[in-house]
Design a protein around this motif. Structure first.
Motif, PDB file in Angstrom:
ATOM      1  N   TYR A  48      60.761  53.962  58.243  1.00 51.30           N
ATOM      2  CA  TYR A  48      61.620  53.664  57.112  1.00 51.30           C
ATOM      3  C   TYR A  48      62.345  52.270  57.418  1.00 51.30           C
ATOM      4  O   TYR A  48      62.078  51.693  58.431  1.00 51.30           O
ATOM      5  CB  TYR A  48      63.118  54.628  57.293  1.00 51.30           C
ATOM      6  CG  TYR A  48      63.934  54.354  58.459  1.00 51.30           C
ATOM      7  CD1 TYR A  48      64.866  53.235  58.695  1.00 51.30           C
ATOM      8  CD2 TYR A  48      63.679  54.845  59.670  1.00 51.30           C
ATOM      9  CE1 TYR A  48      65.526  53.140  59.768  1.00 51.30           C
ATOM     10  CE2 TYR A  48      64.658  54.763  60.791  1.00 51.30           C
ATOM     11  CZ  TYR A  48      65.368  53.730  60.716  1.00 51.30           C
ATOM     12  OH  TYR A  48      66.430  53.663  61.985  1.00 51.30           O
ATOM     13  N   SER A  55      70.512  50.335  50.824  1.00 49.79           N
ATOM     14  CA  SER A  55      69.278  50.942  50.238  1.00 49.79           C
ATOM     15  C   SER A  55      68.183  51.092  51.408  1.00 49.79           C
ATOM     16  O   SER A  55      68.260  50.505  52.405  1.00 49.79           O
ATOM     17  CB  SER A  55      68.795  49.791  49.267  1.00 49.79           C
ATOM     18  OG  SER A  55      69.731  49.964  47.980  1.00 49.79           O
ATOM     19  N   LEU A  57      64.198  52.916  52.291  1.00 50.38           N
ATOM     20  CA  LEU A  57      62.915  53.389  51.885  1.00 50.38           C
ATOM     21  C   LEU A  57      62.325  54.045  53.160  1.00 50.38           C
ATOM     22  O   LEU A  57      62.154  53.445  54.056  1.00 50.38           O
ATOM     23  CB  LEU A  57      61.948  52.491  51.313  1.00 50.38           C
ATOM     24  CG  LEU A  57      62.631  51.858  49.936  1.00 50.38           C
ATOM     25  CD1 LEU A  57      61.549  50.659  49.441  1.00 50.38           C
ATOM     26  CD2 LEU A  57      62.301  52.972  48.749  1.00 50.38           C
ATOM     27  N   LEU A  71      57.004  60.119  45.515  1.00 51.89           N
ATOM     28  CA  LEU A  71      58.081  59.654  45.573  1.00 51.89           C
ATOM     29  C   LEU A  71      59.135  60.497  45.115  1.00 51.89           C
ATOM     30  O   LEU A  71      59.145  61.188  44.147  1.00 51.89           O
ATOM     31  CB  LEU A  71      58.359  58.137  45.021  1.00 51.89           C
ATOM     32  CG  LEU A  71      57.370  57.366  45.435  1.00 51.89           C
ATOM     33  CD1 LEU A  71      56.027  57.096  44.260  1.00 51.89           C
ATOM     34  CD2 LEU A  71      57.750  55.895  45.403  1.00 51.89           C
ATOM     35  N   ALA A  73      63.414  59.573  44.444  1.00 48.49           N
ATOM     36  CA  ALA A  73      64.610  58.535  44.356  1.00 48.49           C
ATOM     37  C   ALA A  73      65.884  58.842  44.033  1.00 48.49           C
ATOM     38  O   ALA A  73      65.704  59.593  43.055  1.00 48.49           O
ATOM     39  CB  ALA A  73      63.971  57.201  43.556  1.00 48.49           C
ATOM     40  N   VAL A 244      57.205  59.337  49.899  1.00 54.93           N
ATOM     41  CA  VAL A 244      58.204  58.127  49.879  1.00 54.93           C
ATOM     42  C   VAL A 244      59.485  58.932  49.449  1.00 54.93           C
ATOM     43  O   VAL A 244      59.731  59.501  48.406  1.00 54.93           O
ATOM     44  CB  VAL A 244      57.854  57.258  49.113  1.00 54.93           C
ATOM     45  CG1 VAL A 244      58.963  55.768  49.167  1.00 54.93           C
ATOM     46  CG2 VAL A 244      56.657  56.515  49.609  1.00 54.93           C
ATOM     47  N   TYR A 245      60.708  58.565  50.354  1.00 55.63           N
ATOM     48  CA  TYR A 245      61.848  58.940  50.020  1.00 55.63           C
ATOM     49  C   TYR A 245      62.851  57.640  49.812  1.00 55.63           C
ATOM     50  O   TYR A 245      62.833  56.756  50.775  1.00 55.63           O
ATOM     51  CB  TYR A 245      62.609  59.702  51.210  1.00 55.63           C
ATOM     52  CG  TYR A 245      63.961  59.947  50.886  1.00 55.63           C
ATOM     53  CD1 TYR A 245      64.399  60.968  50.232  1.00 55.63           C
ATOM     54  CD2 TYR A 245      65.182  59.012  51.397  1.00 55.63           C
ATOM     55  CE1 TYR A 245      66.001  61.101  50.104  1.00 55.63           C
ATOM     56  CE2 TYR A 245      66.555  59.269  51.461  1.00 55.63           C
ATOM     57  CZ  TYR A 245      66.978  60.262  50.853  1.00 55.63           C
ATOM     58  OH  TYR A 245      68.325  60.530  50.734  1.00 55.63           O
ATOM     59  N   ALA A 246      63.324  57.519  48.622  1.00 54.05           N
ATOM     60  CA  ALA A 246      64.097  56.262  48.395  1.00 54.05           C
ATOM     61  C   ALA A 246      65.562  56.243  47.800  1.00 54.05           C
ATOM     62  O   ALA A 246      65.810  57.357  47.418  1.00 54.05           O
ATOM     63  CB  ALA A 246      63.380  55.782  46.862  1.00 54.05           C
ATOM     64  N   LEU A 266      61.189  48.318  45.755  1.00 57.13           N
ATOM     65  CA  LEU A 266      60.036  49.291  45.770  1.00 57.13           C
ATOM     66  C   LEU A 266      58.889  48.791  45.567  1.00 57.13           C
ATOM     67  O   LEU A 266      57.897  49.218  46.285  1.00 57.13           O
ATOM     68  CB  LEU A 266      60.704  50.445  44.703  1.00 57.13           C
ATOM     69  CG  LEU A 266      59.387  51.383  44.851  1.00 57.13           C
ATOM     70  CD1 LEU A 266      59.337  52.259  45.824  1.00 57.13           C
ATOM     71  CD2 LEU A 266      59.828  52.208  43.543  1.00 57.13           C
ATOM     72  N   PHE A 269      57.425  47.188  48.690  1.00 59.32           N
ATOM     73  CA  PHE A 269      57.176  47.794  49.513  1.00 59.32           C
ATOM     74  C   PHE A 269      55.894  48.867  49.418  1.00 59.32           C
ATOM     75  O   PHE A 269      54.914  49.043  50.233  1.00 59.32           O
ATOM     76  CB  PHE A 269      58.527  49.029  49.888  1.00 59.32           C
ATOM     77  CG  PHE A 269      58.200  50.071  50.351  1.00 59.32           C
ATOM     78  CD1 PHE A 269      58.292  50.373  51.667  1.00 59.32           C
ATOM     79  CD2 PHE A 269      57.837  51.576  49.609  1.00 59.32           C
ATOM     80  CE1 PHE A 269      58.262  51.618  52.458  1.00 59.32           C
ATOM     81  CE2 PHE A 269      57.669  52.584  50.534  1.00 59.32           C
ATOM     82  CZ  PHE A 269      57.944  52.828  51.730  1.00 59.32           C
ATOM     83  N   SER A 374      62.917  51.815  37.569  1.00 59.64           N
ATOM     84  CA  SER A 374      61.663  52.005  38.940  1.00 59.64           C
ATOM     85  C   SER A 374      60.396  51.543  38.292  1.00 59.64           C
ATOM     86  O   SER A 374      59.645  50.900  38.831  1.00 59.64           O
ATOM     87  CB  SER A 374      61.885  53.021  39.826  1.00 59.64           C
ATOM     88  OG  SER A 374      63.237  52.931  40.431  1.00 59.64           O
TER      89      SER A 374
END
Length: 416
Positions: A48, A55, A57, A71, A73, A244-246, A266, A269, A374
């Motif tokens: 992470y 914020s 990610l 993902l 978000a 992916v956890y945003a 994002l 990343f 996004s």
């Protein structure tokens, strides 16, 4: 329900929400990365990275070469008041000066126990450091003007945040927020060089209703989705995707910050991760990777109101405890289209996850959220979902007790 209530109760600012998520990720074995460093990612490992402390990610690498991104978000912020000055001079009262953050319902903030939370930047011999604070104290109250002095108060009175809503701190003229902050981090006042501080509702999350069918809490929008998608993310076992956890800050004020969904966070990343996994692939191949990916934008939606059902579209009527809400908007404030809706429906049908739909009445403008912001930076197929709630943007909101589990299941089965 104790776990989500604990998460809501402790996430008293975006910084504290990200802290809660970080602690859960660390327990699950995730490794911390720094944006300014080169990353050496390993198959089967999880990581992470944070920006601005508000914020985050997080991502899990499959053991084999991934074929796409999946993902989810959500956002860490919520409508509240931001402290803009430590103390407002008054002949008798100690007050704080505030400004609105996001589109809150003003009347819901009166006559409640209110706290102070955020971060302070302190000076030490080693340099400048950020420290989160949230004194366990009812620091403020915003007292209503008595009906005897405002006979129009129940007739649609318009509150002025500058003149009507200054929080009362107490009667001691020596009181100051800077002094409270200095005591909280155990430094002299002159050692505090900066701060980002907010007012928050100190009411606790709780189960409500004669049949225990409701959850009431501050900050359900959007921390309920942040919690549910985190649960699904941690429960998943990706085999083909980079999961992916945003969690983005500043959605309530348009996302146009360095840590918001409208930033490069994002986009940069995803590029860095992909370059680590496939350093020799060209841009055309990467486009294909993105087109095979999928983003689930999770932000709470409006339930049919028990006293005002006429405000809801007659054919798209989400109810509390009706499951995940799939959101549509003709002006593309939500990203759901036929293709992305089919993906969500297929997951929900396969795993028997309850699903309902939302669209605004054609004569009522709706809000926007993270999905279209996004995907303007990263072209990934996307759907907007949420959980049905009442009194959105109130200091205390209401939702259904069963719905968190439905979104957690959807997120878990998306991350494959």
């Amino acid at each position: 329900m104790d776990k989500i209530c604990s998460f809501l109760n402790q996430s008293v600012s975006p910084y504290h929400a990200v802290k809660q998520v970080k602690e859960a990720l660390k327990v699950a074995g995730f490794q911390s990365l720094e944006e300014e460093n080169l990353w050496q990612l390993e198959p089967g490992k999880s990581y992470y990275v944070t920006r601005n402390e508000s914020s985050l990610l997080a991502f899990s690498m499959p053991k084999e070469k991934p074929l796409y991104y999946h993902l989810c978000a959500s956002h860490s912020d919520f409508p509240t008041f931001r402290i803009k000055k430590a103390k407002k001079k008054d002949a008798f009262y100690a007050k704080a000066e505030i400004e609105g953050y996001g589109g809150m319902i003003h009347t819901s903030w009166f006559d409640r126990p209110l706290g102070l939370a955020g971060r302070v930047i302190k000076k030490t011999k080693e340099g400048i450091f950020s420290v989160l604070i949230a004194p366990d104290k009812n620091v403020f109250v915003i007292p209503n003007l008595s009906i005897h002095f405002n006979r129009e108060i129940n007739n649609g009175f318009a509150y002025n945040p500058q003149t009507d809503m200054a929080p009362l701190m107490g009667l001691d003229q020596e009181l100051s927020i800077k002094k409270l902050c200095a005591e909280a981090v155990d430094v002299a006042e002159e050692e505090i060089l900066g701060s980002d501080l907010y007012v928050y509702n100190r009411d606790k999350g709780r189960i409500m209703g004669a049949d225990d069918s409701l959850i009431g809490s501050p900050r359900l929008d959007d921390l309920q989705c942040a919690y549910a998608t985190l649960r699904g993310f941690l429960a998943s076992k990706p085999e083909e995707s980079i999961s992916v956890y945003a969690l983005f800050d500043n959605e309530e004020v348009g996302s146009g910050t360095k840590q918001g969904a409208d930033s490069t966070f994002l986009e940069e990343f995803l590029e860095i991760v992909l370059e680590n996994v496939y350093p020799d692939k060209n841009r055309l191949w990467k486009r294909s990777f993105y087109q095979n990916s999928f983003l689930l934008s999770a932000d709470n939606g409006h339930a049919v109101h028990p006293n005002h059902p006429e405000k809801t579209d007659p054919t798209n009527r989400p109810y509390l405890n009706g499951g995940v809400v799939l959101k549509y908007n003709g002006s593309q404030k939500y990203t759901t289209d036929g293709y992305s809706a089919a993906i969500v429906r297929q997951i929900c049908n396969t795993w028997e996850i309850p699903l309902q739909t939302f669209a605004n009445r054609s004569d009522i403008a709706g809000g926007s959220t993270l999905g279209n912001i996004s995907t303007a930076h990263v072209s990934i197929p996307s759907a907007d979902v949420g959980l049905a709630q009442l009194a959105m943007h109130s200091a205390f909101e209401t939702a259904g007790v069963k719905d968190t589990e439905a979104l957690a299941q959807l997120a878990e089965h998306l991350f494959v």
